[in-house]
Enzyme design. Structure first.
Site, PDB file in Angstrom:
ATOM      1  CG  ASP A   1      37.909  35.298  41.316  1.00 18.81           C
ATOM      2  OD1 ASP A   1      37.895  36.504  40.999  1.00 18.81           O
ATOM      3  OD2 ASP A   1      36.887  34.594  41.345  1.00 18.81           O
TER       4      ASP A   1
ATOM      5  CG  ASP B   1      33.989  38.422  43.706  1.00 20.77           C
ATOM      6  OD1 ASP B   1      34.566  37.839  42.766  1.00 20.77           O
ATOM      7  OD2 ASP B   1      33.593  37.827  44.732  1.00 20.77           O
TER       8      ASP B   1
ATOM      9  CD  GLU C   1      33.301  38.557  38.596  1.00 22.53           C
ATOM     10  OE1 GLU C   1      32.164  39.057  38.697  1.00 22.53           O
ATOM     11  OE2 GLU C   1      34.144  38.590  39.512  1.00 22.53           O
TER      12      GLU C   1
ATOM     13  CB  SER D   1      55.326  35.864  33.873  1.00 22.08           C
ATOM     14  OG  SER D   1      54.186  35.859  34.708  1.00 22.08           O
TER      15      SER D   1
END
Length: 822
Positions: A331, A334, A195, A259
């Protein structure tokens, strides 16, 4: 003169003798902390005798009357082998490193105190189900029983590091285990870093961000606002990168969790049983993050990879089910810009007006320095972060602060209960149901039972408003309702693929689904390259075997190299007459000849991987340095999608090839040629003029370094494990390069654990970790598995108790203490 000489001889001899005596004393006290695996101990906290049967590789097979007794013994075994590591992990999440290591770790402690992951872990204990609480309490008793044995028997304080760093060894608690699971969320997190980086690139204008941070191919994304337009008071320019604190658990953006995992249904298996392979990737350390163990629970045996401090088999199998994990790149973070009240900076703006921060003070004790007192502040959106971390100062308007909303901060996190239920599940369906209680870190759970295979994303996915200002891709105004989280998406909406028609599920942290915001799971995925190779390998055979899955885990062919080299070098191959020997032109021609015949295998013994890696490194730097300036340092690794956009001129991306400060218009062919020449001159200076003698493995050494003593002269020779390795940034056998420093190609992140489970013959399943089971440098088990790991070999681990006992290298017996001994 002769008398002086005699006295000099005596003094030198005395000094040598003293040095030897000091060395012997240090060895004696350090060796006292080596556990005796054939000992018997009388301990309180178990209901009946327990056996810890050690294999020749020091893998504990634990047998007890009750599940609580088994978890007790796991705690004791973890503490026997990894007490120092467990203590450091706990101090990291508590924000108490500076008590031991001094001011060097103060910045990390400050960040961890502000996040208060440990406080969330303490509160989360009450949210666990009764079975999990019992397991956590039993595990803690086992750790503490070993600490008591160390204290009672003067066993060298439990680990040699404790002699160098004087620190009390506090008793273990259930919250400590939950806290280390939360620490894993930090170790695999990257959304905050992404971000901030996206915002910083956006502030440069020219829409550079769509090229250098492109979306993974798929459905397009609606245009986002320019970050600077959201906050008019934001000063222009680019701030140089902040250095994170020493021993910070938050990795750079490129190093966040990675991974591989594969599962095949019986019809795609040569032997008729399901197959599963998993290799989680994390930063290399000595000892490894991972620790192999087998537990005999009332629900059946469980075997696989644990992390010391956590009483879970995170990747492994029981008699009926195998499971693996990959980072889901959900996600789940924030950042919010919080506007402060100009008249009262202790209040921040909310949709309902100004509101006071929740505040409290914390004192950080610092070795050899005065304590530091900080004020912790929380908003409705989460804790306020220090401006000196993650380059937040570069994107924060003057007078404002930044807060973080993150699923790992949940004070009612039941991920531990979900993990225990998974270990006891007997089918894919039961494992999927267990995942509903899992919160963080978000993982893809790859599953195989006796009949079929599947994959489901476990972990909380935030519910966002469709009108979110930045869609969670950049920091957003925290006072606007549309930017605030609205709970979580239903678990039923998490991506899942159960018994697919093709009979195989795979994941390499790649983009899995293409759903519109706000149901998209993520915009930023961990891989766009390895998945290409794995898809091809799985499609080349109708049926697979344990051996083909092992081959896929160890594959070192780079799809990025195969895709980019023909594109970047298309106007350079076989052009012009042969140049005279010894000239830069001839060196370039010879390098291109080698690369033209190369199949993209990042083999440690070849020169081509080194030439390719150096060329791409110089090429990307030349492309972005004049456009991004200091921000170019934030892209230390090759960005294949960016290079492809530039050389295909996608949406005019070839503009990056023109040097903005120069009068001529440079072409991409010019930049490719110049970059190759630069790379070759650099390699020639370092490795000599004979290009055929260059070896990728000389530059691509795996650095398994001790987290604390790895940079200490003399001790680093004892503590660090170094190995020449194949693989690279985009190979299935991943060996992520450091990207910076004197050796940017050093291998610093990869598969610390590999496991392959074959349900046609479960006891033929194989496992390996990157170092050894012990964290004690004087133990033969400190690095005894490392050579096997480097060579791509494994060890078998069976759930058959008779096999475990027949091959035992030591049996530790725990007896319940008599009442008078308690």
């Amino acid at each position: 003169m002769f008398t002086l000489f005699r006295w000099m001889v005596r003094l030198v001899t005395l000094a040598l003798v003293a040095l030897v005596l000091v060395g012997l004393g240090a060895w004696y006290f350090a060796s006292r902390s080596l556990p005796d695996y054939n000992a018997s101990y009388s301990v309180s906290g178990i209901s009946a005798p327990v056996e810890i049967v050690r294999s020749t590789e020091d893998v504990p097979h634990i047998f007890g009357k009750t599940d609580a007794d088994v978890f007790f013994a796991l705690g004791l075994a973890h503490a026997q082998d990894r007490l120092w590591q467990m203590t450091v992990l706990r101090r990291t999440v508590q924000g108490r490193l500076s008590e031991v290591f001094g001011a060097e770790t103060l910045k990390t402690d400050e960040l961890m105190r502000r996040l208060d992951l440990y406080g969330a872990a303490v509160k989360s204990v009450a949210a666990q189900d009764e079975q999990t609480k019992a397991a956590l309490e039993a595990y803690a008793r086992g750790v503490n029983a070993w600490i008591e044995q160390v204290n009672k028997g003067a066993l060298g304080r439990g680990a040699p590091e404790f002699f160098l760093f004087k620190a009390d060894i506090a008793y273990w608690t259930p919250a400590d285990s939950i806290a280390i699971l939360k620490l894993l969320a930090a170790e695999t997190a990257s959304q905050v870093q992404t971000e901030v980086l996206r915002a910083r690139v956006s502030m440069l204008g020219q829409n550079w961000v769509k090229d250098i941070l492109p979306d993974v191919p798929g459905a397009g994304t609606a245009a986002l606002p320019d970050y600077a337009s959201l906050f008019p008071g934001l000063p222009p320019g680019v701030k140089l990168a902040d250095a994170e604190g020493a021993m910070s658990p938050f990795p750079p953006r490129d190093f966040a969790g990675a991974s591989n995992a594969i599962a095949a249904a019986p019809r795609r298996s040569a032997a008729g049983g399901t197959l599963l392979a998993n290799d989680p990737h994390m930063a290399f350390t000595a000892p490894s993050w991972w620790y192999l163990a087998r537990l005999e629970l009332s629900s059946g045996g469980v075997i696989g990879a644990t992390i010391p401090g956590i009483p879970l088999v995170l990747s492994g199998r029981n008699p009926r089910l195998g499971w693996g994990i990959t980072s889901a790149h959900v996600d789940d973070q924030d950042l919010h810009i919080e506007e402060l009240n100009p008249a009262d900076p202790e209040r921040y703006r909310t949709p309902d007006g100004w509101k006071a921060f929740d505040t409290r003070r914390a004192i950080i004790e610092v070795k050899d320095a005065q304590p530091v007192t900080i004020t912790l502040r929380w908003t409705d959106n989460g804790p306020v972060l220090p401006a000196g971390h993650f380059n937040l100062a570069a994107i924060t308007p003057p007078g404002d602060v930044v807060s973080l909303n993150w699923t790992a901060l949940d004070p009612a996190d039941t991920s531990m209960s979900a993990g225990l239920a998974l270990m006891q599940a007997g089918s894919v369906e039961a494992a999927v149901a267990a995942g509903e209680r899992y919160i963080a870190p978000a993982e893809n759970l790859i599953l195989a039972d006796e009949k079929g295979v599947g994959m489901v994303t476990i972990g909380a996915i935030p519910a966002r408003d469709p009108g979110h200002t930045t869609q969670g891709r950049m920091p957003s105004p925290g006072w606007e309702t549309v930017n605030r989280w609205q709970g979580r998406l239903p678990y039923a909406d998490n991506p899942r693929f159960l018994n697919p028609e093709g009979g195989i599920v795979i994941n390499t942290n790649n983009k899995m689904i293409d759903r519109p915001f706000p149901y998209n799971v993520s915009f930023d995925w961990g891989d766009s390259q390895r998945v290409l190779r794995l898809t091809r390998l799985m499609g080349e055979r109708e049926v697979h075997s344990r051996e083909s899955f092992i081959s896929a885990q160890l594959d070192t062919v780079s799809p990025a190299a195969r895709n980019l080299l023909p594109l970047v070098g298309k106007d350079l191959w076989f052009t012009g007459e042969a140049a005279p020997e010894g000239t830069p032109e001839r060196l370039r021609q010879r390098a291109l000849e080698l690369l033209a015949a190369w199949d993209g295998d990042m083999n440690e013994h070849l020169p081509e991987p080194l030439i390719y890696a150096a060329w791409m490194r110089h090429l990307q730097n030349r492309l972005i340095r004049d456009e991004l300036g200091p921000l170019a340092n934030e892209f230390p690794h090759l960005e294949p999608l960016f290079i492809e956009r530039v050389f295909r001129n996608t949406e005019g991306a070839s503009r990056w090839c023109d040097v903005m400060q120069s009068a001529p218009v440079e072409t991409c062919t010019d930049i490719a040629r110049i970059s190759l020449d630069e790379a070759l001159l650099e390699l020639k200076a370092k490795y000599g003029p004979n290009i055929e003698s260059w070896r990728w493995g000389d530059a691509h050494e795996a650095l398994h370094d001790h987290a604390v003593l790895g940079k200490t002269p003399i001790l680093n020779w004892l503590m660090n494990i170094r190995q020449s390795t194949s693989g690279g940034d985009f190979t299935l056998n991943r060996g992520l390069t450091s990207g910076t420093g004197a050796n940017p190609f050093a291998n610093v992140n990869g598969a610390g654990y590999r496991g392959v489970y074959d349900f046609a013959d479960p006891d033929s399943s194989v496992f390996i970790i990157a170092t050894g089971q012990s964290g004690h440098p004087l133990s033969r088990h400190y690095d005894d598995l490392s050579d096997l790991w480097r060579r791509g070999e494994y060890i078998p681990m069976s759930l058959d108790p008779d096999l475990a006992r027949a091959a035992a290298a030591g049996i530790t017996r725990l007896e319940p203490a008599a009442p008078d001994d308690k």
